[in-house]
Scaffold this motif. Sequence first.
Motif, short mmCIF file in Angstrom:
data_model
loop_
_atom_site.label_atom_id
_atom_site.label_comp_id
_atom_site.label_asym_id
_atom_site.label_seq_id
_atom_site.Cartn_x
_atom_site.Cartn_y
_atom_site.Cartn_z
N PHE A 2 -10.53 1.94 18.95
CA PHE A 2 -9.63 3.02 18.54
C PHE A 2 -8.95 3.67 19.74
N LEU A 52 -11.08 -1.36 5.78
CA LEU A 52 -11.31 0.08 5.74
C LEU A 52 -10.49 0.72 4.63
N ASP A 53 -9.49 0.01 4.17
CA ASP A 53 -8.65 0.51 3.09
C ASP A 53 -8.29 -0.67 2.19
N ARG A 78 -17.65 -6.21 7.72
CA ARG A 78 -17.31 -5.40 8.89
C ARG A 78 -18.45 -5.41 9.90
N ALA A 79 -19.67 -5.33 9.36
CA ALA A 79 -20.84 -5.26 10.25
C ALA A 79 -21.00 -6.54 11.06
N PHE A 98 -13.91 -3.05 15.93
CA PHE A 98 -12.80 -2.10 15.99
C PHE A 98 -12.76 -1.42 17.35
N GLN A 150 -6.07 -1.18 9.10
CA GLN A 150 -7.17 -0.75 8.23
C GLN A 150 -7.36 -1.71 7.05
N ASN A 192 -13.52 7.02 19.84
CA ASN A 192 -14.45 7.28 18.72
C ASN A 192 -15.91 6.98 19.07
N THR A 220 -18.38 -3.89 3.64
CA THR A 220 -19.14 -3.24 4.72
C THR A 220 -19.93 -4.29 5.49
N GLU A 231 -17.36 -2.60 -2.15
CA GLU A 231 -17.46 -1.86 -0.89
C GLU A 231 -18.62 -2.36 -0.03
N LYS A 233 0.86 -1.19 0.00
CA LYS A 233 0.00 0.00 0.00
C LYS A 233 0.89 1.23 0.00
#
Lengths: 472, 249
Positions: B113, B78-79, B105-106, B111, B73, B117, B102, B98, B33
């Motif tokens: 942080f 996320l990336d 992820r759900a 996550f 990420q 957040n 998503t 995407e 990346k």
Amino acid sequence: MFFLTYLRRELRQRMRQAIVIAAGLGLGIGLVITVTALSSGVRTAEGKVLGSLYGVGTDITVTTPAKPASGANGSGGFGGGPTPKPYVQHTDILTSPTQGPIASSEVAAISRLHDVAAASGGLTLTEIKATLPADNQPPTGAFQPPVLLSVVGAPVGRGALGPLTAAHRKSGREFTAADASADVAVLDSGYATAHHLAVGSVVTVARRPFTVIGIVTQPQGSSPPSIYIPLARAQALANLGAGKVNTVYVEAASAAAVGKVSREISRQMPSATVTNSGTLAKSVAGSLKTTSKLATTFGTWLAVLALLAAFAVASLLTLAAVARRIREFGTLKALGWRSSRISIQVIGETIAMGIAGAALGVAIGFTGALLASKAAPSLTATVQTYNASKGGVGGQLGRAGGIFNGTIGGPVTTFANPNATHVVPVPFSAPITGGAIVLAVALSLGGALVAGSFGGWQVTRLRPAEALASAG
Amino acid sequence: MSNETTSAVQNGLPPNGSDPQASAAYTLTGVTKTYQKGRRTIFALRDVNLTIPEGEWLAVQGRTGHGKTTLLQVLGGLDQPDSGSVVFGDRDLSQLRETQVTKIRATSIGFIFQTFNLVATLSAAENVEAALIPLGVTSAKRRQLVTAALDSVGLADRARHLPSELSGGQQQRVAIARALVKEPRVLLADEPTGNLDQDTRDDIIGLLEKLWRDRQLTLVLVTHDSSVARRAQRVAIMIKGQLKMADRL
């Protein structure tokens, strides 16, 4: 419901911004409502004035200009006038100085047009009673100016379309079919009052006695004739051929058809003057006209600009709010929220502000309309005379030649047609209609939707990694 | 850390008893990346190859700007990497749309942080509930799960408090409850103790360790703190975008 909880909490948290957006939208919407109410009030006022000029139920009137006469013959009729003589003349003629003849066949042709509900003819005449000096001499000190009386030959029969359509009967009765050849008259209430006349009195028209059978009032704003007599009697007294009229009253099948019917008549009768509400509106002047122009031009632009400004402010503040909440939205994306779900949340927030703005706007609009109604100066409309003819009676008399064209042509013009235009006070109010409120609410919600969509669009472009890395 | 755990780590076995030969939670192959910084190309990840077995606790250390967060990420979808594959279970995140990422992820990735957040306007319970919204869980079920999640982090009595009414440690506990309420397979923690004092840090790490063991989670934890990293089964070091396992240093 989580959506509403989140929405409520966000709006409470950003109360100041929410108030600014709602107030901006409210101001824009309030202006739209006020301007719409003003326009509506002005239109209603114009409608009243035009309706009174027209007569309820009449959509179009058709006239033709009088042909210039080479000389007057003293016999009345169309465009006629007295010829100078070497001796003093006493004249009493019934004439149509400003309008030319229209044959009954043309009335029938109009009535057969598509979208014409009814058409009938009438005669708009002027009775001239004058004592003329000999040989065109200048008037002496004892000179009596001519007396002019407006007389209308009206179609008889209950509900007949014509000059009496809009009239309100004050006393007596209306014309019936049996009155077609009778020497009976209906008087305008103003004339009757001024001359102390009542039902049963006798008035003289072209040296013929007419018995008064009714007194009527015409709507405010009109300049009504003094005397109405049966059409056939008017035609006979004016020495016109049978079936000749000089005004055609036309009722269109619908308001939408007025323009089309007007064009058809113009095509059929190229020399005719076809008058409908649109053309008549152009002849109305005065503060009503000024207000109308203000409401439709300046007011509309002001409202549009205010709305655009409100939309822009709402959009910019929403974009700023999204920018401040980038990390929050990034976190939601990390939690698995779809971009569309976050966008809906943002749009929901702006819609809520839009609803508040709409409510505020309606309140501002009502207040604005109320203040406008209270504070508005009294409006007036300057309208042309009854038959809306150009030049007026005097001018046509002068044009007809003879004595009126010479020594006293000018003064007669002034005297003979003192009401070529007249000023009518117009009651004004700015009503708020349900449609205006619906429009305002729709605009406010539309504005909020636009602002929210900008925010939502920004959210969909947000890459979660960048959002989480932001300083917000 | 218990003696049993220490022993397990030394033997290469996850302390929660999962089999080291178990299927891989993640398999990263040749992941690169880059970012553009002016005319320079920065390698955030340079040819990273990594397999993380199900149930492993992997700590990732490294200096600021050497790619730790980028790695996390990429693991969380996320990336997207410029090249290489990031296979999560049996699906390559780098090849999915995407909306598909998503959804993963759900359902499967939690996550945590450094800055917690939490949504400032929502209460502790509502913040935890937010993680269940994409799953379409009914309101009643959400309340039940949220209560259990807050209870598991010792904050059942703070459910109605706003983040601003909670201490840093409490906020991170809420964030942990939010990450775990949906019972994910993987927990990705980015400096979860970076903003906490030492006592609170120990509390939070103790809590994470307990949850990792109890729920047989795969835990990838980015940290500067070597004392935290030492409690993991494996430690990886990020140096200029390259990943090296600590035992090979």
